[in-house]
Scaffold this active site. Structure first.
Site, mmCIF file in Angstrom:
data_model
loop_
_atom_site.group_PDB
_atom_site.id
_atom_site.type_symbol
_atom_site.label_atom_id
_atom_site.label_comp_id
_atom_site.label_asym_id
_atom_site.label_seq_id
_atom_site.Cartn_x
_atom_site.Cartn_y
_atom_site.Cartn_z
ATOM 1 C CD GLN A 172 -6.676 -0.199 7.636
ATOM 2 O OE1 GLN A 172 -7.748 -1.596 7.657
ATOM 3 N NE2 GLN A 172 -4.745 -0.050 8.045
ATOM 4 C CB THR B 194 11.231 -10.475 -12.085
ATOM 5 O OG1 THR B 194 12.159 -10.229 -12.998
ATOM 6 C CG2 THR B 194 11.036 -12.514 -11.919
ATOM 7 C CB SER C 135 -2.178 -2.956 1.435
ATOM 8 O OG SER C 135 -1.539 -3.293 2.287
ATOM 9 C CB ALA C 136 -1.930 -8.300 -0.025
ATOM 10 C CG HIS C 137 0.076 -6.579 5.329
ATOM 11 N ND1 HIS C 137 0.207 -5.752 6.925
ATOM 12 C CD2 HIS C 137 -0.201 -5.587 4.523
ATOM 13 C CE1 HIS C 137 0.479 -4.631 6.587
ATOM 14 N NE2 HIS C 137 0.900 -4.282 4.931
ATOM 15 C CB CYS D 57 0.426 0.316 9.430
ATOM 16 S SG CYS D 57 -0.851 1.460 9.281
ATOM 17 N N GLY E 229 1.011 -1.392 -0.284
ATOM 18 C CA GLY E 229 0.184 0.097 -0.268
ATOM 19 C C GLY E 229 1.395 0.934 0.213
ATOM 20 C CB THR E 230 4.247 2.272 1.894
ATOM 21 O OG1 THR E 230 3.575 1.467 3.035
ATOM 22 C CG2 THR E 230 5.208 2.773 1.836
HETATM 23 N N1 PLP Z 1 -2.815 2.988 4.197
HETATM 24 C C1 PLP Z 1 -3.290 2.948 4.917
HETATM 25 C C2 PLP Z 1 -5.030 2.912 5.205
HETATM 26 C C3 PLP Z 1 -2.739 1.938 5.249
HETATM 27 O O1 PLP Z 1 -3.713 1.579 7.064
HETATM 28 C C4 PLP Z 1 -1.631 1.343 5.440
HETATM 29 C C5 PLP Z 1 -0.920 -0.092 6.383
HETATM 30 O O2 PLP Z 1 -0.277 0.692 6.798
HETATM 31 C C6 PLP Z 1 -0.967 1.286 4.044
HETATM 32 C C7 PLP Z 1 -1.956 2.478 3.509
HETATM 33 C C8 PLP Z 1 0.194 1.017 4.000
HETATM 34 O O3 PLP Z 1 0.095 -0.301 3.515
HETATM 35 P P1 PLP Z 1 1.425 -1.344 3.552
HETATM 36 O O4 PLP Z 1 1.043 -1.097 4.243
HETATM 37 O O5 PLP Z 1 1.341 -2.496 2.317
HETATM 38 O O6 PLP Z 1 2.752 -0.146 2.792
#
Ligand code: PLP
Length: 369
Positions: free
Chosen positions: A169, A227, A189-191, A314, A72-73
């Site tokens: 989220q 890749t 984001s997958a996790h 996070c 997600g970042t």
């Molecule tokens: N956006 C939101 C709203 C999140 O809660 C998070 C959590 O970390 C992220 C982005 C970032 O995702 P990632 O941990 O996959 O980089």
């Protein structure tokens, strides 16, 4: 020390689902590079394209719109730096990966209930005009508050601006329909879905001008070379499918979350629940216990075998004052006393009971002191 941990921190990371582990293990055993033309390469390619279809189905998008990323970042950074060329408008409650990717962006105010101020957006759009990029999340990671994204899109469209939506989220907790929502670009984001960390997607509608992020290969329609992370992407696909299947479980999760909040209010009448006045995700509760720092609460709960987080866990290991709660008008002491409890696919009645018992002890000890 309690033997089993009650895990109530799904908004930080959801436990890996068994079907994800199976999909990843299968993909790891594949020897081929998805860009190779031979049979093992074609098998690897098929796994990636199947995952793309599943992720698109979760988002209500066309599979051709899905660009896999490292999470997600990365997707948020890509959107904020690679979409359009105009000024950026971001809500003050966005995740740091949006705020810090565009430090010069105009910050849109949010109301005390956590929702973005649409009048402020309208004023900003009038100042910044066509070509702007508006980034407003679907659901907040700390409070679960849902943003009025359809209204944001309507205003942005009228002003000729693009809209990016961080749905990290919301995915798996709400049905998503990117086409109906009308946003140009969406982050996943997958996790957060029970998939692996380190994989996500930036989903971008046809015709939107998205600058390539990485050069040096033809992967992801020449926009993100390198890749592909085959096991991660296969795991993301399995998580997306499972999360979509499990959406009806959210009604039960809401019941558990509401019971947790009722129990917490019965213990502590001076409790504040951030965002409770707005529509929220079914699984999230942000509780402020005046006079007790979030760090102390998280540590005491951890000793009792209950895992929750303080602020945006996070984004960093250390606890910093929450910009989200500050934007909602919370004072520094109140914001510093807020913990986030977030439930998910493995949560049950016993978890709520264990939380309330541990948190009740903590409350009584803090009052006695
Ligand atoms: N956006 C939101 C709203 C999140 O809660 C998070 C959590 O970390 C992220 C982005 C970032 O995702 P990632 O941990 O996959 O980089």
């Amino acid at each position: 020390m309690a033997e089993t941990t009650v895990y109530l921190d799904y908004n930080a990371t959801a436990p890996l689902r068994p079907e994800v582990l199976a999909a990843m293990t299968g993909a790891m055993a594949e020897p081929g590079n998805p860009s190779s033309v031979h049979a093992p390469g074609r098998r690897a390619r098929r796994l990636i394209e199947e995952a793309r279809i599943r992720v698109a189905a979760l988002a209500g998008a066309d599979p051709r719109w899905v660009n896999f990323t490292s999470g997600g970042t990365e997707a948020n950074n890509w959107a904020l730096t690679g979409l359009g060329r105009g000024p950026r408008l971001v809500s003050a409650a966005e995740h740091d990966s949006v705020l810090q990717a565009a430090p010069e962006a105009r910050r849109l105010a949010v109301h005390a209930d956590g929702r973005v101020d649409l009048e402020d957006l309208q004023e900003a759009l009038a100042d910044f005009g066509a070509g702007a990029l508006v980034s407003v999340m679907l659901a907040n990671n700390e409070t679960g508050v849902l943003q009025p994204v359809e209204a944001v899109v309507e205003l942005a469209r009228a002003a000729g601006a693009l809209v990016h939506c961080d749905a990290v989220q919301a995915a798996g907790k709400l049905p998503l329909d990117m086409a109906r929502l009308g946003v140009d670009c969406m982050t996943l984001s997958a996790h957060k879905l029970g998939g692996p960390p380190g994989v996500g997607a930036l989903i971008c509608r046809d015709g939107v001008d998205l600058k390539p992020l990485l050069r040096g290969g033809g992967q992801e329609s020449r926009r993100r070379a390198g890749t592909e992370n085959l096991p991660g992407i296969a795991g993301f696909g399995a998580a997306a499918e499972a999360a979509r299947r499990d959406l009806p479980l959210m009604a039960e999760i809401r019941r558990l979350r509401d019971r947790l909040e009722e129990g917490a209010r019965a213990i502590a009448p001076d409790l504040r629940i951030f965002g409770a006045e707005a529509e929220r995700l079914a699984n999230t509760s942000c509780l402020a216990l005046p006079g007790r720092s979030a760090e102390t609460q998280v540590m005491a709960l951890d000793l009792a075998g209950v895992a929750v987080s303080a602020g945006a866990a996070c984004s960093s290991g250390k606890v910093q004052p929450s910009h989200v709660l500050a934007a909602m008008g919370a004072g520094p002491d109140e914001a510093a006393s807020a913990i986030r409890v977030s439930l998910g696919w493995q949560s049950g009645e016993a978890d709520v009971g264990r939380f309330l018992s541990a948190w009740g002890d903590l409350y009584r000890r803090s009052r006695a002191a």
